[in-house]
Structure formats: structure tokens, C-alpha cells
Design a protein around this motif. Structure first.
Motif: not given
Length: 301
Positions: A265, A270, A290, A293
Motif C-alpha cells: 500500500l 494506493l 485505502y 494505507g
């Protein structure tokens, strides 16, 4: 004065909201005032809303943007009500007895000092470009009142709440956080630390301006940045310990999994997850990944 309706305004036409509130104040004979503070909106919206100065008790136009926390604190010095009702400027009143519902609850529960009324979203997303924000609102954010009461602080939001004036003088918004994100949760946890009870009732307002997928993800990035800043403050970290994202981060960051999260990530990872999220109609698990990360990235920076 019983109630001061406080509306921070930023780049939004608030004519309909003010009109609906004024109509109820008149019809239900509510002892209330409306105060607007514009947080340095674009000139287009300042001109649109300018004539509302004659429709409200006070309309203050700021020359510089001071952010979501400071503008809410500013209302204290411009209001006269025993209770302050804070509404987001993009909200829509859907109950003709909206103000009356709050006042009736206060009269029936004289010890109450903070009340959250809730929020609703449109029944369907307007188009695929706005689906992600709508999906998050429906599945995660707009909880029914019985579920909100199970976690009264974690389910509190600032889009539609009443607070007693004397409490707001004691507990207000942290002015160090001007950007979008988690300022409502931090405020709720400050209330909790002061042993101030939050009451939850079914008196929702409609979220009338759901952002596009891309704009919403920009706000997600900004909110995680604010969260990381809060977590780096020793005096605030413990107050955010109940947040699901924070719990997961601290469970992982000292384990071998943290190494793999930072690899998979990183910037490329990302971007890949963001590309999936921009489609809109995807599992919110991608949004969870998301955010995690982003938090690892911003806590390192």
C-alpha cells in the motif's frame, strides 16, 4: 432566547435552508434566531447569499477562511440562545416540525445538554460519479437512532446537533485542526472526557450535496491527514483509541504485517486501490484498505 441556529456557510446557496427554518419559526412560534457565518466563500456564492442578511438575525462574512473548527467556535460570541443548534449549510429540512422536535425533547428532558438528531441520504445515488459517497453514507454513516445510542460518542456528527450554551463555553472544537476530517469525533471524545452525555434522537436532516467519487476521495485523504496529526499529539492520542481505523493501525504497526502494508500500500498500491474506488459501486472494504494505507503513509511522514 431559547435556540440559536448556527450555520457555517461555504460555497453553497443556503436560501432554501434559511427559508425552511424561518417558516417553521413563524408557523410554530419558535423562540429562535438564525446566525450565518460565511467562511470566505468564492465571490459567486457570497453574492448569491448576500440578500439573506435581511432574513436572519446576523450574517457575518469572513475575509479569510478559518476552517471547520474555528468557525463553529466563533458562533458563541454572535449568539444569544440558551441552546445552540449547529447545521451544515448543505443540509435540507425534511420535517416541518424539525426545530419543535428538538425543543420538545429539551422540555421533556431538562437535564439534556447535547443532542444529535442524525442524518439521511437520498434514496438513490444521482449517478455513478457520486455513488461512493452515497454508498458510504447509506452503509456506514447514516445509522438509525437505536444503533447510534449503542455508541453515542462514536456515532456523533456535527452536521445536526444541539448543545447547551454553558457546555459549549467549556468544551468547544480544537482550533488546531482546520482541515476536513475527524474534528467531530475529537469533539465528541472531548465531551466524553468531560463526562458530558450525548443524547440521540430521530430528527434527521437530509445530506443534500453528496460529493463526486473523486472529490470524496480527496476529502478522505485530507481527513486521514488530520487524523495522523491528531495521533502524533500525545495529549489527543488516547482520546481516539476507540476509532476502528486507529485500533487497526496500532494492532499492526509493530508487527511484521506493517512491512508488507507499507510495500503493497505504498504510492503504487494506493493508486491502484483509488482507481478501483473511483468506479463508485465497489465494496467499502476497498475504502477501509485505502484509509489504512494512507494512515501508514502519513504516520511515517
Amino acid at each position: 432566547m431559547m435556540l440559536s441556529v448556527c450555520i457555517p456557510v461555504y460555497n453553497f446557496d443556503v436560501h432554501q435552508l434559511v427559508s425552511d427554518l424561518n417558516n417553521e419559526i413563524r408557523i410554530n412560534d419558535i423562540d429562535a434566531e438564525i446566525i450565518l457565518i460565511d467562511d470566505a466563500s468564492d465571490i459567486h456564492y457570497r453574492e448569491i447569499n448576500q440578500n439573506l442578511q435581511n432574513e436572519v438575525e446576523n450574517f457575518i462574512f469572513l475575509e479569510e477562511n478559518i476552517g471547520r473548527s474555528r468557525i463553529r467556535n466563533l458562533f458563541y460570541q454572535y449568539t444569544a440562545g440558551e441552546y445552540l443548534l449547529f447545521l451544515d449549510c448543505d443540509g435540507k429540512i425534511t420535517d416541518k416540525n424539525f426545530l419543535k422536535n428538538y425543543i420538545s425533547f429539551i422540555h421533556g428532558n431538562p437535564d439534556t445538554v447535547v443532542i444529535y438528531g442524525g442524518r439521511n441520504a437520498p434514496k438513490t445515488a444521482s449517478d455513478p460519479e457520486h455513488y461512493l459517497r452515497w454508498k458510504f453514507a447509506v452503509e456506514r454513516e447514516n445509522l438509525p437512532v437505536d444503533l447510534r445510542r449503542n455508541k453515542p460518542y462514536l456515532s456523533f456528527q456535527t452536521n445536526n446537533f444541539v448543545i447547551k450554551r454553558e457546555i459549549f463555553k467549556k468544551v468547544n472544537f480544537n482550533p488546531d485542526f482546520q482541515k476536513y476530517g475527524y474534528e467531530d469525533l475529537l469533539f465528541a471524545m472531548e465531551l466524553k472526557s468531560e463526562k458530558v452525555k450525548i443524547s440521540h434522537i430521530d430528527n434527521a436532516i437530509l445530506n443534500n450535496d453528496l460529493e463526486s467519487n473523486s472529490v470524496y476521495l480527496g476529502k478522505v485523504d485530507e481527513s486521514v491527514e488530520s487524523l495522523a496529526k491528531m495521533l502524533k499529539d500525545d495529549s489527543l492520542r488516547s482520546k481516539l483509541a476507540e476509532v476502528k481505523l486507529v485500533r487497526l493501525y496500532y494492532q499492526l504497526y509493530k508487527t511484521p504485517f506493517a512491512f508488507f502494508i507499507r510495500i503493497f500500500l505504498g504510492n503504487k498500491g494506493l493508486k491502484m486501490v483509488k482507481k478501483i474506488l473511483l468506479k463508485g459501486n465497489v465494496s467499502l472494504r476497498y475504502l477501509d484498505v485505502y484509509k489504512l494505507g494512507l494512515l501508514f503513509k502519513k504516520m511515517k511522514g
